[in-house]
Design an enzyme around this catalytic site. Structure first.
Site, PDB file in Angstrom:
ATOM      1  N   ARG A  44       0.616  -1.385  -0.168  1.00 42.31           N
ATOM      2  CA  ARG A  44       0.016  -0.048   0.018  1.00 42.31           C
ATOM      3  C   ARG A  44       0.932   1.245  -0.158  1.00 42.31           C
ATOM      4  O   ARG A  44       0.367   2.186  -0.595  1.00 42.31           O
ATOM      5  CB  ARG A  44      -0.717  -0.033   1.073  1.00 42.31           C
ATOM      6  CG  ARG A  44      -1.856   1.059   1.303  1.00 42.31           C
ATOM      7  CD  ARG A  44      -2.912   1.039   2.297  1.00 42.31           C
ATOM      8  NE  ARG A  44      -3.930   1.763   2.490  1.00 42.31           N
ATOM      9  CZ  ARG A  44      -4.440   2.557   3.445  1.00 42.31           C
ATOM     10  NH1 ARG A  44      -3.742   2.373   4.534  1.00 42.31           N
ATOM     11  NH2 ARG A  44      -5.518   3.400   3.263  1.00 42.31           N
ATOM     12  N   ALA A  62      -7.236   7.309  -0.074  1.00 44.54           N
ATOM     13  CA  ALA A  62      -7.080   6.130  -0.329  1.00 44.54           C
ATOM     14  C   ALA A  62      -7.918   5.444   0.824  1.00 44.54           C
ATOM     15  O   ALA A  62      -8.122   5.668   1.786  1.00 44.54           O
ATOM     16  CB  ALA A  62      -5.406   5.684   0.280  1.00 44.54           C
ATOM     17  N   SER A  63      -8.620   4.509   0.226  1.00 43.38           N
ATOM     18  CA  SER A  63      -9.794   3.867   0.937  1.00 43.38           C
ATOM     19  C   SER A  63      -9.389   3.168   2.173  1.00 43.38           C
ATOM     20  O   SER A  63      -8.286   2.511   2.147  1.00 43.38           O
ATOM     21  CB  SER A  63     -10.746   3.029   0.229  1.00 43.38           C
ATOM     22  OG  SER A  63     -11.292   3.929  -0.919  1.00 43.38           O
ATOM     23  N   MET A  64     -10.145   2.982   3.092  1.00 39.95           N
ATOM     24  CA  MET A  64      -9.904   1.956   4.182  1.00 39.95           C
ATOM     25  C   MET A  64      -9.573   0.565   3.524  1.00 39.95           C
ATOM     26  O   MET A  64     -10.577   0.095   2.943  1.00 39.95           O
ATOM     27  CB  MET A  64     -10.912   2.227   5.167  1.00 39.95           C
ATOM     28  CG  MET A  64     -11.012   1.321   6.690  1.00 39.95           C
ATOM     29  SD  MET A  64     -12.351   1.688   7.556  1.00 39.95           S
ATOM     30  CE  MET A  64     -11.787   0.715   9.160  1.00 39.95           C
ATOM     31  N   PHE A  89     -18.328   6.606   1.358  1.00 32.49           N
ATOM     32  CA  PHE A  89     -17.333   6.935   0.503  1.00 32.49           C
ATOM     33  C   PHE A  89     -17.709   8.577   0.164  1.00 32.49           C
ATOM     34  O   PHE A  89     -18.778   9.033  -0.019  1.00 32.49           O
ATOM     35  CB  PHE A  89     -17.001   6.276  -0.843  1.00 32.49           C
ATOM     36  CG  PHE A  89     -16.241   4.936  -0.486  1.00 32.49           C
ATOM     37  CD1 PHE A  89     -15.230   4.813  -1.333  1.00 32.49           C
ATOM     38  CD2 PHE A  89     -16.719   3.896   0.497  1.00 32.49           C
ATOM     39  CE1 PHE A  89     -14.352   3.600  -1.093  1.00 32.49           C
ATOM     40  CE2 PHE A  89     -16.169   2.821   0.576  1.00 32.49           C
ATOM     41  CZ  PHE A  89     -14.866   2.615  -0.156  1.00 32.49           C
TER      42      PHE A  89
END
Length: 396
Positions: free
Chosen positions: A43, A95-97, A249
């Protein structure tokens, strides 16, 4: 396909910690196929040198790689969303969980090994919202670079994602385009996966999805931004599926066009205010009960709310607005009694009456949780239902 990075031993330890956190959120470990994908796509390689974390007070604090390398790397492998860009002082990209990313991949059916038929046909995926490129990297590991198309409205984000993916050894098709329109050149797709929320399903997504294919997207409404919808495409071009109780989101961005601007309130919208009272607490519908708020968001179209604690109008006021008609309502708490609240309504829609009716309907059907709702799309429109299509709660 991603190659093994030079810093693999150190990254593996960090990824193991992240996977443990994700397993804690999901209540079970990820399937081996997904765990491998997280290991092959580190990541931290998809993050800018400055990221922002929630500060616990409703704001954000920056973390710079140069001055806080350990904090930056710890954040990269934490199970939390990371803001990567601000526009007009508001978060505009993130940046998504990771646990949310994993949940959506599970809903898309991409966690299990492909069947022999899928191996022969090759699963084709359209990702809507490239962001940092991390999710596209996972998709490349799961189905192959040549099977993944990812698009982003922002050319800069698309370029950055492409650079990040190249560094990680991934080479999907990356396009700067309007996500609402999908990407017809590479259709049909077996999976359409959105990384932003919508309040309706763009017709292009279903047109480009093969029968039996899966569509997974976060959901939003003017009242409540919560939930994830997973649909299966039908032979007739429609789709049906259920909502799931996770994810909040950013909303889908659209090109700046006149058609996307709010409609002007029609003449007469600013009609004389009507005064009444209610026994329904404003906190019942806008106090954090996501199940109730989700229902209202689905059934009272276009209405949004905000709280006013300034004391200018009342001790506490719930303000409700619907910009298309210019209608509004206010529900006031006087600071003394919670049994009765003053109501003011104006405009062509009696918004508080609509909200009250929606809340009472929610109670009548058993106060359903988010994951009891479903949605059906046909050529005739969209219907939202609870438990089964026989119990419709909203249609448009």
């Amino acid at each position: 396909m991603p190659t093994t990075p030079a810093d693999a031993p150190a990254a593996d330890v960090l990824v193991d910690g992240l996977l443990a956190a994700v397993a804690g959120q999901l209540g079970r470990p990820l399937p081996a196929r997904l765990q491998e994908a997280f290991h092959r796509v580190p990541r931290h390689r998809f993050l800018p040198d400055r990221i922002w974390l929630r500060d616990g007070s409703g704001g954000y604090r920056p973390v710079d790689r140069a001055t806080e390398p350990d904090g930056w790397l710890a954040a990269a492998y934490s199970d939390q969303p990371l803001v990567t860009r601000f526009t007009d002082n508001l978060p505009s990209s993130s940046a998504s969980m990771p646990s949310m990313v994993a949940r959506m991949l599970l809903l898309a059916g991409l966690a299990e090994p492909p069947t022999p038929d899928e191996v022969r046909a090759r699963v084709r995926v359209l990702e809507l919202g490239a962001g940092t490129g991390f999710n596209a990297g996972l998709l490349c590991t799961l189905v192959g670079d040549e099977q993944v198309t990812t698009i982003d409205l922002d050319p800069t984000l698309a370029t950055n994602a492409q650079e990040n993916l190249k560094t990680a050894g991934c080479a999907p098709t990356i396009v700067a385009a309007d996500g609402a329109l999908g990407w017809p050149p590479n259709a049909p797709y077996d999976v359409v996966l959105a990384t932003f929320s919508v309040d309706r399903i763009p017709s292009a997504w279903l047109t480009q999805l093969r029968p039996g294919g899966r569509l997974v997207t976060p959901w939003t409404s003017a009242w409540c931004s919560y939930g994830t919808l997973a649909l299966t495409a039908a032979e007739d071009g429609g789709a049906q599926g259920r909502f799931h109780a996770f994810a909040s989101f950013m909303q889908m961005a659209r090109p700046d066009t006149e058609s996307d601007q709010p409609l002007a309130a029609p003449e007469g919208a600013a009609s004389a205010a009507a005064y009444s009272s209610t026994g329904l607490s404003p906190w019942a519908v806008a106090g954090g009960d996501l199940d109730a708020e989700f229902h209202i968001g689905l059934t009272v179209s276009g209405a949004s709310f905000c709280w006013d604690t300034s004391g200018e109008h009342a001790h506490t006021r719930l303000r409700v607005d619907e910009p298309t008609t210019g209608s509004w309502a206010a529900v006031d708490y006087d600071g003394r009694t919670a049994a009765d609240f003053a109501v003011t309504q104006a405009g062509s829609r009696q918004l508080w009456d609509e909200i009250t009716a929606a809340y009472r309907r929610w109670e009548e059907i058993g106060r359903p949780s988010v994951d009891r709702y479903g949605l059906t799309v046909t050529s005739g429109g969209t219907a939202v239902w609870v438990d089964s299509p026989a119990i419709t709660v909203a249609a448009r």
